[in-house]
Write an enzyme that holds these catalytic residues in place. Sequence first.
Site, short mmCIF file in Angstrom:
data_model
loop_
_atom_site.label_atom_id
_atom_site.label_comp_id
_atom_site.label_asym_id
_atom_site.label_seq_id
_atom_site.Cartn_x
_atom_site.Cartn_y
_atom_site.Cartn_z
N HIS A 105 0.86 -1.19 0.00
CA HIS A 105 0.00 0.00 0.00
C HIS A 105 0.90 1.24 0.00
O HIS A 105 2.10 1.13 0.27
CB HIS A 105 -0.88 0.02 1.27
CG HIS A 105 -0.06 0.12 2.50
ND1 HIS A 105 0.33 -0.99 3.23
CD2 HIS A 105 0.50 1.18 3.13
CE1 HIS A 105 1.09 -0.61 4.24
NE2 HIS A 105 1.22 0.70 4.20
N HIS A 155 5.42 6.02 -1.25
CA HIS A 155 6.20 4.80 -1.54
C HIS A 155 5.41 3.57 -1.11
O HIS A 155 4.50 3.67 -0.29
CB HIS A 155 7.53 4.84 -0.78
CG HIS A 155 7.34 4.78 0.70
ND1 HIS A 155 7.06 5.90 1.46
CD2 HIS A 155 7.34 3.74 1.57
CE1 HIS A 155 6.90 5.55 2.71
NE2 HIS A 155 7.06 4.24 2.82
O1 3AM Z 1 3.60 2.31 4.50
P1 3AM Z 1 4.85 1.97 5.23
O2 3AM Z 1 5.08 0.51 5.30
O3 3AM Z 1 6.02 2.75 4.78
O4 3AM Z 1 6.05 1.96 8.84
C1 3AM Z 1 4.66 1.95 9.00
C2 3AM Z 1 3.94 1.73 7.70
O5 3AM Z 1 4.60 2.48 6.71
C3 3AM Z 1 4.18 3.34 9.34
O6 3AM Z 1 2.81 3.32 8.98
C4 3AM Z 1 2.59 2.39 7.96
C5 3AM Z 1 1.51 1.44 8.36
O7 3AM Z 1 1.85 0.80 9.56
N1 3AM Z 1 4.36 3.64 10.74
C6 3AM Z 1 4.30 2.79 11.78
N2 3AM Z 1 4.55 3.45 12.92
C7 3AM Z 1 4.77 4.74 12.59
C8 3AM Z 1 5.06 5.93 13.32
N3 3AM Z 1 5.18 5.91 14.64
C9 3AM Z 1 4.65 4.86 11.18
N4 3AM Z 1 4.81 6.02 10.54
C10 3AM Z 1 5.08 7.12 11.30
N5 3AM Z 1 5.21 7.08 12.64
#
Ligand code: 3AM
Length: 198
Positions: free
Chosen positions: A45, A134
């Site tokens: 996603h 991304h």
């Molecule tokens: O879409 P991606 O995989 O890049 O890394 C987590 C994931 O990103 C991010 O939110 C998405 C869905 O879980 N994520 C998790 N904890 C986070 C935080 N504390 C976060 N992004 C920002 N701050």
Amino acid sequence: MTDDLVRCFVCVELGQPVRERLSRWVARFRPMAPELRWVRDDAYHITLKFCGEIPYTHLYKLENALEHGLSLKRIRAFPLELAGVGAFPGFRQPRVLWAGIGGEDYQVQRVASVVESAAVAAGIEREKRPFHPHVTLARVPPTAELPVGVLREMNNSSGSWGEWSVSSITLMRSELLPEGPRYTPISILEFSNDLEVQ
Ligand code: 3AM
């Protein structure tokens, strides 16, 4: 009590043919670097906003604010291309490997800014980092030895995985389970397809 809270994020889901092409390309590299934490292809996603843990009772506020924002800013379906790979913070010391957006990303930037404003209106903390659209493909554990050859090959062989029409965003629940995160859609917010009055 933590069961009153829901960990969630707002994202763009990929078109199925694009997801499948990306998945087939990634499958070449997975066995070459088992030390990386590869994301399951059904979880691919583009995160627009990570909301963290919010009270269940606040979800409706967020949904309303999202619907209102999308309509106010007249967000309509737009094409998006997935192309190229990158790493956060960079290929020298990568923590996250990702697939990026081909061409102009202003439409997805515009949706992300609507989502950010809606989230802030719903009481969620503002993101301080700039938005970089991304699809996370893998995470590099701090203890893993860097698979330099695999990274180079990924970089050299990436291209475009095609285009799809983004016509909605998804409010997704994220549960952190021992076997990895489980994502479940809470609601899908469709863009309006009303024709513009000229
Ligand atoms: O879409 P991606 O995989 O890049 O890394 C987590 C994931 O990103 C991010 O939110 C998405 C869905 O879980 N994520 C998790 N904890 C986070 C935080 N504390 C976060 N992004 C920002 N701050």
